[in-house]
Design a protein around this motif. Structure first.
Motif, PDB file in Angstrom:
ATOM      1  N   VAL A 192       0.767  -0.838  -0.005  1.00 60.44           N
ATOM      2  CA  VAL A 192      -0.040  -0.080   0.116  1.00 60.44           C
ATOM      3  C   VAL A 192       0.966   1.222  -0.215  1.00 60.44           C
ATOM      4  O   VAL A 192       1.646   1.515   0.668  1.00 60.44           O
ATOM      5  CB  VAL A 192      -0.989  -0.001   1.349  1.00 60.44           C
ATOM      6  N   SER A 194       1.351   4.064   1.296  1.00 61.04           N
ATOM      7  CA  SER A 194       0.662   4.731   2.371  1.00 61.04           C
ATOM      8  C   SER A 194       0.923   6.320   2.532  1.00 61.04           C
ATOM      9  O   SER A 194       2.023   6.832   2.771  1.00 61.04           O
ATOM     10  CB  SER A 194       1.066   4.058   3.611  1.00 61.04           C
ATOM     11  N   ARG A 195      -0.322   6.932   2.300  1.00 57.88           N
ATOM     12  CA  ARG A 195      -0.077   8.463   2.787  1.00 57.88           C
ATOM     13  C   ARG A 195      -0.128   8.564   4.404  1.00 57.88           C
ATOM     14  O   ARG A 195       0.417   9.321   4.908  1.00 57.88           O
ATOM     15  CB  ARG A 195      -1.343   9.007   2.459  1.00 57.88           C
ATOM     16  N   SER A 196      -1.105   7.632   4.868  1.00 59.70           N
ATOM     17  CA  SER A 196      -1.288   7.469   6.314  1.00 59.70           C
ATOM     18  C   SER A 196      -1.168   5.963   6.694  1.00 59.70           C
ATOM     19  O   SER A 196      -1.784   5.165   5.746  1.00 59.70           O
ATOM     20  CB  SER A 196      -2.153   8.455   6.930  1.00 59.70           C
ATOM     21  N   ALA A 197      -0.867   5.706   8.038  1.00 60.26           N
ATOM     22  CA  ALA A 197      -1.268   4.358   8.396  1.00 60.26           C
ATOM     23  C   ALA A 197      -1.283   4.181   9.782  1.00 60.26           C
ATOM     24  O   ALA A 197      -0.771   5.151  10.571  1.00 60.26           O
ATOM     25  CB  ALA A 197      -0.108   3.295   7.568  1.00 60.26           C
ATOM     26  N   PHE A 221       4.300   4.906   6.377  1.00 59.12           N
ATOM     27  CA  PHE A 221       3.851   3.374   6.826  1.00 59.12           C
ATOM     28  C   PHE A 221       3.571   3.415   8.086  1.00 59.12           C
ATOM     29  O   PHE A 221       4.386   4.161   9.139  1.00 59.12           O
ATOM     30  CB  PHE A 221       5.142   2.562   6.130  1.00 59.12           C
ATOM     31  N   TRP A 305      -3.809  -1.042   9.531  1.00 63.59           N
ATOM     32  CA  TRP A 305      -4.482  -0.402   8.561  1.00 63.59           C
ATOM     33  C   TRP A 305      -3.367   0.694   7.748  1.00 63.59           C
ATOM     34  O   TRP A 305      -2.605   1.076   8.310  1.00 63.59           O
ATOM     35  CB  TRP A 305      -5.610   0.203   8.936  1.00 63.59           C
ATOM     36  N   ALA A 306      -3.986   0.670   6.644  1.00 63.22           N
ATOM     37  CA  ALA A 306      -3.215   1.778   5.781  1.00 63.22           C
ATOM     38  C   ALA A 306      -4.084   2.467   4.734  1.00 63.22           C
ATOM     39  O   ALA A 306      -5.205   2.041   4.107  1.00 63.22           O
ATOM     40  CB  ALA A 306      -2.134   1.350   5.101  1.00 63.22           C
ATOM     41  N   ASP A 308      -4.079   4.347   0.961  1.00 65.41           N
ATOM     42  CA  ASP A 308      -3.358   4.410  -0.047  1.00 65.41           C
ATOM     43  C   ASP A 308      -3.537   5.800  -0.607  1.00 65.41           C
ATOM     44  O   ASP A 308      -4.442   5.974  -1.093  1.00 65.41           O
ATOM     45  CB  ASP A 308      -3.798   3.151  -1.117  1.00 65.41           C
ATOM     46  N   ARG A 309      -2.254   6.376  -1.105  1.00 64.85           N
ATOM     47  CA  ARG A 309      -2.251   7.863  -1.722  1.00 64.85           C
ATOM     48  C   ARG A 309      -2.899   7.633  -3.081  1.00 64.85           C
ATOM     49  O   ARG A 309      -3.196   8.673  -3.582  1.00 64.85           O
ATOM     50  CB  ARG A 309      -1.104   8.678  -1.323  1.00 64.85           C
ATOM     51  N   THR A 320      -4.174  -4.540   6.591  1.00 67.90           N
ATOM     52  CA  THR A 320      -2.795  -5.148   6.186  1.00 67.90           C
ATOM     53  C   THR A 320      -2.540  -6.400   7.110  1.00 67.90           C
ATOM     54  O   THR A 320      -1.768  -7.147   6.904  1.00 67.90           O
ATOM     55  CB  THR A 320      -1.788  -4.385   6.254  1.00 67.90           C
TER      56      THR A 320
END
Length: 359
Positions: A192, A194-197, A221, A305-306, A308-309, A320
């Motif tokens: 992913v 990741s923008r944020s996670a 991440f 969790w993540a 996706d940007r 995840t």
């Protein structure tokens, strides 16, 4: 899809019944895929591959010889044995039949996702992971942002070797588990972007209150939260009706980002440190996903969790990983952890968290 493989199972072929073959992490990913939870696609290199490799190379004999009579409190002896075993594994090539299957499945995953050299997460998944009497989760390696045939095979090889980290060897000795009683599977999963996670508990992990959900979030991440590197954004939600009861914006000064074939830690820009890394809508969607996962398993869950940007909301929110919260309802667990935190005894706190939360 995986019928032509001897050592590979796709996540959709995995379930809790496959745990001896694919370990706790991969079995849970398969359970979630089949329950309609949004999970990045991927596959497991089964424990059959690891067993075939270890037996074929005669490596179990070395494990038994080096660990048999060693006391678990002799840290120097454990370190020496662990280093020798890991070196022996890493210097013994993966057999061609296993290597060919890993590469073939990775190429198929790339095609499925419409991208050559797809970045993947390569995660260890021990086959005795998250059992009620012992938790082996989190003791083996994870490699993020890996791509290319050889890099993926190499990361899987590193995961195999990580079954014999000093920490994992000691844990098994203290738990009375034979070293050859735990095998390892490897999960290879689309990364992913990741923008944020972060991490979510579908129970308050401090009080054991099952009417609450807690969510911790950071930029980049999720490893920054798992490793305790930052003070994350924290949210407490009520389950019925689902609503945010408390929000704390943390000082998010570091994050993991992609860096070539792997990840690196970098500073979060000053203006991003003081604003939430997730929106209210995203927090609610993450929490709703948590409720669905908890309902599927029938018990409180510890979920990674993540976001996706590269994808639109809500298709950008993924689970995840998920595992049971083994300390749910143990009212003294939080107090014990906080009490020990005052002593700054980091290793003991980690042991308590492992014992209590199954991480």
């Amino acid at each position: 899809m995986g019928s032509s493989y001897q050592y590979i199972l796709w996540f959709e072929e995995c379930s809790k019944q496959a745990l001896p073959m694919v370990g706790g992490k991969n079995a849970n990913l398969g359970e979630m895929v089949n329950a309609g939870i949004r999970v990045p696609p991927g596959f497991a290199v089964t424990s059959r591959g690891f067993q075939s490799y270890m037996e074929g190379a005669g490596l179990w004999k070395l494990v038994r010889e080096r660990v048999a009579a060693m006391p678990s409190n002799d840290l120097k002896a454990v370190a020496g044995a662990g280093a020798e075993i890991r070196q022996a594994i890493l210097s013994t090539p993966i057999p061609d039949d296993i290597r060919v299957e890993i590469v073939s499945a990775y190429v198929s995953l790339c095609e499925r996702c419409g991208r050559s050299d797809l970045p993947v997460a390569v995660r260890s998944s021990a086959t005795a992971e998250d059992l009620a009497e012992a938790s082996f989760a989190g003791q083996q390696d994870t490699y993020l942002w890996i791509w290319g045939n050889e890099a993926v095979v190499s990361a899987a090889h590193q995961c195999w070797a990580s079954l014999f980290t000093d920490r994992a060897i000691t844990y098994r000795m203290k738990a009375g588990f034979p070293q050859e009683g735990v095998y390892i599977s490897v999960g290879i999963q689309k990364m992913v972007n990741s923008r944020s996670a972060g991490v979510m508990f579908t129970v308050d992990p401090i009080t054991g209150d099952r009417s609450r959900i807690t969510i911790d979030a950071n930029w980049g991440f999720g490893e920054s939260i798992v490793q305790g590197m930052v003070s994350p954004d924290s949210f407490i939600l009520a389950k019925r009706p689902l609503s945010i009861k408390q929000s704390i914006i943390g000082q998010k000064d570091q994050m993991f980002v992609a860096n070539g074939c792997g990840t690196t830690v970098t500073a979060v820009p000053a203006d991003q440190q003081v604003i939430p890394c997730v929106s209210v809508s995203e927090v609610m969607e993450i929490a709703e996903m948590g409720l669905r996962i908890e309902k599927h398993y029938g018990c409180p869950q510890d979920i990674e969790w993540a976001i996706d940007r590269d994808l639109p909301f809500p298709e950008n929110i993924f689970s995840t990983q998920s595992r049971p919260v083994t300390a749910a309802g143990k009212k003294d667990m939080g107090k014990e952890v906080m009490k020990e935190a005052d002593k700054s005894d980091t290793d003991h706190i980690i042991d308590l968290m492992l014992k209590g939360f199954g991480r």
